[in-house]
Design a protein around this motif. Structure first.
Motif, mmCIF file in Angstrom:
data_model
loop_
_atom_site.group_PDB
_atom_site.id
_atom_site.type_symbol
_atom_site.label_atom_id
_atom_site.label_comp_id
_atom_site.label_asym_id
_atom_site.label_seq_id
_atom_site.Cartn_x
_atom_site.Cartn_y
_atom_site.Cartn_z
ATOM 1 N N PRO A 84 9.484 -2.856 15.933
ATOM 2 C CA PRO A 84 9.632 -3.045 14.493
ATOM 3 C C PRO A 84 9.256 -4.436 13.952
ATOM 4 N N THR A 85 8.903 -5.401 14.794
ATOM 5 C CA THR A 85 8.815 -6.777 14.279
ATOM 6 C C THR A 85 7.533 -7.080 13.518
ATOM 7 N N GLY A 86 6.481 -6.248 13.697
ATOM 8 C CA GLY A 86 5.202 -6.511 13.031
ATOM 9 C C GLY A 86 4.420 -7.643 13.675
ATOM 10 N N GLY A 122 21.075 -8.415 14.224
ATOM 11 C CA GLY A 122 20.852 -9.533 13.296
ATOM 12 C C GLY A 122 19.631 -9.317 12.416
ATOM 13 N N TYR A 123 18.929 -8.188 12.609
ATOM 14 C CA TYR A 123 17.714 -7.914 11.821
ATOM 15 C C TYR A 123 17.813 -6.552 11.151
ATOM 16 N N ILE A 124 16.918 -6.350 10.182
ATOM 17 C CA ILE A 124 16.849 -5.058 9.499
ATOM 18 C C ILE A 124 15.377 -4.754 9.205
ATOM 19 N N ARG A 125 15.027 -3.454 9.213
ATOM 20 C CA ARG A 125 13.617 -3.070 9.040
ATOM 21 C C ARG A 125 13.440 -2.251 7.767
ATOM 22 N N PHE A 126 12.507 -2.709 6.925
ATOM 23 C CA PHE A 126 12.193 -2.007 5.673
ATOM 24 C C PHE A 126 10.796 -1.399 5.782
ATOM 25 N N SER A 127 10.635 -0.181 5.264
ATOM 26 C CA SER A 127 9.343 0.512 5.381
ATOM 27 C C SER A 127 8.497 0.350 4.118
ATOM 28 N N GLU A 180 8.137 -17.076 9.024
ATOM 29 C CA GLU A 180 6.879 -17.542 8.436
ATOM 30 C C GLU A 180 5.712 -17.127 9.308
ATOM 31 N N ARG A 181 5.366 -15.876 9.239
ATOM 32 C CA ARG A 181 4.206 -15.387 9.989
ATOM 33 C C ARG A 181 3.748 -14.100 9.315
ATOM 34 N N ALA A 182 2.493 -13.712 9.607
ATOM 35 C CA ALA A 182 1.990 -12.465 9.017
ATOM 36 C C ALA A 182 2.692 -11.294 9.684
ATOM 37 N N LEU A 183 3.029 -10.299 8.882
ATOM 38 C CA LEU A 183 3.634 -9.084 9.428
ATOM 39 C C LEU A 183 2.566 -8.001 9.420
ATOM 40 N N VAL A 184 2.251 -7.460 10.582
ATOM 41 C CA VAL A 184 1.245 -6.412 10.679
ATOM 42 C C VAL A 184 1.955 -5.060 10.744
ATOM 43 N N GLY A 185 1.325 -4.030 10.170
ATOM 44 C CA GLY A 185 1.905 -2.692 10.293
ATOM 45 C C GLY A 185 2.682 -2.282 9.059
ATOM 46 N N LEU A 186 3.454 -1.246 9.235
ATOM 47 C CA LEU A 186 4.072 -0.550 8.103
ATOM 48 C C LEU A 186 5.437 -1.058 7.687
ATOM 49 N N PHE A 187 5.897 -2.173 8.307
ATOM 50 C CA PHE A 187 7.289 -2.561 8.055
ATOM 51 C C PHE A 187 7.447 -4.040 7.732
ATOM 52 N N ASN A 213 -8.864 0.169 0.963
ATOM 53 C CA ASN A 213 -8.004 0.792 -0.051
ATOM 54 C C ASN A 213 -6.560 0.879 0.424
ATOM 55 N N LEU A 214 -6.414 1.262 1.683
ATOM 56 C CA LEU A 214 -5.069 1.411 2.236
ATOM 57 C C LEU A 214 -4.336 0.056 2.213
ATOM 58 N N ASP A 215 -5.043 -0.967 2.680
ATOM 59 C CA ASP A 215 -4.438 -2.297 2.718
ATOM 60 C C ASP A 215 -4.105 -2.807 1.317
ATOM 61 N N PHE A 216 -4.951 -2.476 0.355
ATOM 62 C CA PHE A 216 -4.711 -2.914 -1.016
ATOM 63 C C PHE A 216 -3.363 -2.359 -1.502
ATOM 64 N N ILE A 217 -3.160 -1.083 -1.255
ATOM 65 C CA ILE A 217 -1.903 -0.448 -1.701
ATOM 66 C C ILE A 217 -0.713 -1.041 -0.942
ATOM 67 N N TYR A 218 -0.851 -1.122 0.386
ATOM 68 C CA TYR A 218 0.277 -1.643 1.179
ATOM 69 C C TYR A 218 0.569 -3.111 0.852
ATOM 70 N N GLN A 219 -0.481 -3.883 0.559
ATOM 71 C CA GLN A 219 -0.250 -5.295 0.248
ATOM 72 C C GLN A 219 0.554 -5.434 -1.052
ATOM 73 N N ASN A 220 0.215 -4.620 -2.058
ATOM 74 C CA ASN A 220 0.965 -4.663 -3.314
ATOM 75 C C ASN A 220 2.417 -4.253 -3.107
ATOM 76 N N ARG A 221 2.598 -3.211 -2.287
ATOM 77 C CA ARG A 221 3.968 -2.780 -2.004
ATOM 78 C C ARG A 221 4.733 -3.884 -1.273
ATOM 79 N N LYS A 222 4.015 -4.515 -0.333
ATOM 80 C CA LYS A 222 4.698 -5.535 0.481
ATOM 81 C C LYS A 222 5.161 -6.700 -0.392
ATOM 82 N N THR A 223 4.315 -7.107 -1.346
ATOM 83 C CA THR A 223 4.702 -8.213 -2.236
ATOM 84 C C THR A 223 6.029 -7.874 -2.923
ATOM 85 N N LYS A 224 6.139 -6.647 -3.400
ATOM 86 C CA LYS A 224 7.381 -6.213 -4.081
ATOM 87 C C LYS A 224 8.540 -6.130 -3.090
ATOM 88 N N LEU A 225 8.225 -5.596 -1.914
ATOM 89 C CA LEU A 225 9.281 -5.420 -0.916
ATOM 90 C C LEU A 225 9.846 -6.769 -0.469
#
Ligand SMILES: Cc1ncc(COP(=O)(O)O)c(C=O)c1O
Length: 383
Positions: free
Chosen positions: A177-179, A361-366, A315-322, A290-302
């Motif tokens: 889950p860490t991305g 100590g962690y939590i995962r958001f989709s 402070e690192r890039a998170l790869v993947g869906l979470f 296109n996929l990344d565009f949508i996920y990037q916008n969602r991620k900013t909100k998330l």
């Protein structure tokens, strides 16, 4: 009827139980926003669906299919690996289509593990590696991934352990889950480690194409095929989780062993699904953009939501869906915090401990929730 002894070692899948609880809350009129599950909500490629529909009209579509999948699908996987990872795989001998990569975890384990064999499994990680290891009578031996080490395996530490019974090692980069992405030398070091200790290395690779500008494959590294296998899947890359299409890639000999198991368990994949999947695998760059565009916008909100909840981000890039974040101080456990936001804000996110003790100590958001819903979640927290 008394269940088989092997069931004593495993529990019902966490999400299977939790989703039932959430359904009950919804049944009682509570609108729960589910940020817990990585099931893509976006549509698959249009032309893949069209091909699937067309193929369903073929006379032979409804018969049993080949155990190895049709040539079109294996060739599409081979081209996909060449285009995206610069990896050459023989479409006729080194690719075996699967009903998703989850199925592959079971087939690989049945094909290579004997009772009492040990399996190196990352902690935290996808719970299926552990449960399947137990189901086949083998023993999970966890190697801890730590935030301070960028969630990478520490091979020096592993070398200090007794590895005499270890037969297999799971890797999963980009990591769920860490991305985290595989560190610079991780695949290279893992291959050397596997060669030295006669371990079968398996990289589970379903997240390479989500918010990742440098997709990587274990098979792109020298001598990987001799010691390693890779699982891949269309579930996340092409929003086709419900179709159940994936593949295992590796040497002809290893795939023959897996086929021995698989051909005794299913009777091939529905032809229209195979032909539709082949079309998806041939999608061009635009699909990923296109996929990344949508996920990037969602991620900013998330990320905004996650901060409003008081969680901390690395402070690192998170790869993947979470999005993987630290829970705020003041909570005894990940589960307590997850339960707190479920009861207070009617938001569900997966406690890190679902993926192992090192997830405490962690939590995962989709990211599988649209922007408007994430905004609604933010408003709930603000209120
Ligand atoms: C790390 C990991 N591997 C495998 C899977 C299973 O994917 P598939 O749909 O291909 O079976 C998942 C699904 O969530 C996952 O997170």
């Amino acid at each position: 009827m008394k269940p088989a002894n092997r069931l004593a070692f495993i529990k019902e899948y966490y999400f299977s139980k939790k989703l039932q609880e959430i359904r009950e809350m919804q049944h009682n009129g509570i609108e729960v926003i589910n940020l817990g599950i990585g099931s893509p909500d976006l549509p698959p490629p249009f032309d893949a669906v069209a091909q699937m529909q067309l193929a369903a009209k073929q006379e032979k579509a409804h018969q049993y299919q080949s155990y190895r999948g049709v040539d079109e699908l294996r060739e599409a996987f081979a081209n996909f690996y060449k285009r995206n990872f610069q990896v050459d795989v023989n479409a006729h001998a080194e690719i075996l289509p699967l009903l998703g990569s989850k199925e592959g975890v079971m087939h690989i384990s049945m094909a290579f593990l004997n009772e009492g064999d040990e399996v190196l499994i990352p902690n935290p990680s996808y719970p299926t590696y552990t449960s399947v290891t137990k189901l086949v009578g083998a023993k999970p031996v966890f190697y801890e991934l730590k935030e301070a080490q960028g969630w990478q395996p520490n091979f020096q530490e592993l070398e200090q352990q007794d590895l005499s019974k270890v037969k297999m090692m799971w890797l999963n980069y980009p990591h769920m889950p860490t991305g985290a992405k595989a560190g610079k030398n991780v695949f290279h070091d893992a291959i050397k480690f596997a060669q030295k200790h006669h371990i079968l290395l398996v990289n589970d690779n379903p997240y390479s194409f989500i918010l990742n500008d440098q997709p990587d494959s274990l098979l792109a590294y020298p001598e990987a095929k001799e010691v390693g296998l890779e699982l891949n899947s269309l579930s996340k890359t092409f929003n086709m989780a419900g179709w159940r299409v994936g593949a295992v890639l590796g040497s002809k000999e290893n795939l023959q062993s897996i086929l021995k198991v698989k051909s005794n368990m299913d009777s091939g994949m529905f032809l229209p699904i195979q032909l539709g999947a082949a079309v998806a695998l041939n999608e061009n760059e635009d699909w990923f953009k296109n996929l990344d565009f949508i996920y990037q916008n969602r991620k900013t909100k998330l990320l905004e939501l996650v901060q409003k909840l008081g969680c901390q981000l690395e402070e690192r890039a998170l790869v993947g869906l979470f999005v993987w974040a630290k829970i705020p101080s003041g909570y005894k456990s990940s589960e307590e915090f997850s339960e707190h936001i479920l009861q207070t804000h009617h938001l569900f996110a997966a406690p890190g401990t679902v993926f192992g003790s090192a997830g405490e100590g962690y939590i995962r958001f989709s990211l599988c929730v649209d922007e408007a819903t994430i905004e609604k979640a933010i408003k709930r927290v603000e209120a």
